[in-house]
Design an enzyme around this catalytic site. Structure first.
Site, PDB file in Angstrom:
ATOM      1  CB  THR A 164      -1.083   0.174   0.954  1.00 16.23           C
ATOM      2  OG1 THR A 164      -2.105  -1.548   1.076  1.00 16.23           O
ATOM      3  CG2 THR A 164      -1.835   1.315   1.307  1.00 16.23           C
ATOM      4  CE1 TYR A 172      -0.197  -9.519   3.457  1.00 17.27           C
ATOM      5  CE2 TYR A 172       1.752  -7.965   3.110  1.00 17.27           C
ATOM      6  CZ  TYR A 172       0.036  -8.324   2.694  1.00 17.27           C
ATOM      7  OH  TYR A 172      -0.635  -7.960   1.899  1.00 17.27           O
ATOM      8  CE  LYS A 229      -0.819  -7.094   5.716  1.00 15.21           C
ATOM      9  NZ  LYS A 229      -0.183  -6.018   4.409  1.00 15.21           N
ATOM     10  CB  VAL A 240      -1.666  -5.601   8.783  1.00 12.40           C
ATOM     11  CG1 VAL A 240      -0.254  -4.632   8.595  1.00 12.40           C
ATOM     12  CG2 VAL A 240      -0.468  -5.841  10.333  1.00 12.40           C
TER      13      VAL A 240
END
Length: 299
Positions: free
Chosen positions: A54, A142, A170, A210
């Site tokens: 992001t 992640y 995550k 998150v």
């Protein structure tokens, strides 16, 4: 010094994966990044992920990544965890980024599954442990197979959890069954990486989020997490259901595109996107406004 952490909640409960503001000519906007980081922490974030997807990390240089970490640390590093995204599909490059993040003062690292080259599970294990070995910082894995092409299997997560600095995951796998097993067997601190599944993942053992929608609804996310952990499941459900239009609207297209549009609607630092990302069309912005207002966001 970052806020206090515990082995159970190493990075706090609510983190936003922050966009990277750019100036009108596409340069890094460090002043804007500091103002946005301050706004997000004031809203209730325990931490910020910098240089993640992001944050348009595929289009920022290594030097820009370090500059951004230092700027955000200067703004909020005394009251929020600043976690630097360092994952790439090149282990050597990821190690370099991890060491640069540590030099810049980051409090932790986020390491995404190597994408495109689709390594086997042994390759994932060696990749993540090499990054964790390279610094003294705590690491959040992640797992996002929809983008990377490869999941981190539960058995691999269990192996990785044995590393003293790999402390969290995550989860953007979108599979509550696999998450349940992995949480139970690995003992990793589990963070939802899929906003629509924030509440369901709490129910199987996640400790926090998150978030992308945290750019616009951090207080509500915090209230939902606190309601659930205090035993008020009905209140948590009510908040989750109220936020459904926001969860849906912010992901009608690529999240960084909608997030920057939403921030612009609120007069907050965002700026343009770097190619290949593009600005929302007028029709998409109109729909985003409808979605945000339906979820209680003030524009």
């Amino acid at each position: 010094m970052a806020p206090t952490s515990t082995p159970q909640i190493p990075f706090g409960r609510i983190l936003t994966a922050m966009v990277t503001p750019f100036t009108a000519d596409g340069a890094l906007d460090l002043d804007g990044a500091q103002r946005l980081a301050t706004h997000l922490v004031d809203a209730g974030n325990d931490g910020l992920i910098i240089n993640g997807t992001t944050g348009e990390s595929p289009t920022t240089s290594d030097a820009e990544k370090s500059d951004l970490v230092r700027a955000v640390l200067e703004a909020v590093g005394d009251r929020a965890h600043v976690v630097a995204g360092v994952g790439t599909n090149d282990t050597h490059h990821s190690i370099e980024l991890a060491r640069a993040a540590q030099r810049a003062g980051a409090h932790g690292l986020l390491t995404v599954t190597p994408y495109y080259n689709k390594p086997p599970q042994e390759g994932l294990y060696r990749h993540f442990t090499a990054i964790a070995d390279a610094t003294e910082l705590p690491v959040m894995l992640y797992d996002i197979p929809g983008r990377s092409g490869v999941p981190i299997n539960t058995e691999t997560l269990v192996r990785l959890a044995e590393h003293p600095r790999i402390v969290a995951n995550k989860d953007a796998k979108g599979d509550l069954g696999r998450a349940s097993w992995a949480i139970a067997q690995s003992g990793l601190a589990w963070y939802s990486g899929d906003d629509m599944l924030n509440l369901p993942l709490l129910s199987v053992g996640a400790v926090g989020f998150v978030s992308v929608v945290g750019h616009v609804v951090t207080p509500e996310l915090r209230a939902m997490a606190e309601a659930y952990t205090s035993g008020d499941v009905q209140k948590a459900l009510e908040i989750h259901q109220k936020l459904l239009p926001v969860f849906t609207g912010m992901f009608r297209t690529q999240g960084v595109m909608t997030t920057k549009a939403a921030l612009a609607l609120q007069g907050l630092p965002a700026g343009p996107l770097r190619p290949p990302m593009v600005e929302l069309s007028a029709e998409e912005i109109a729909q985003l406004k409808i979605d945000l207002v339906a979820g209680g966001v003030q524009l």
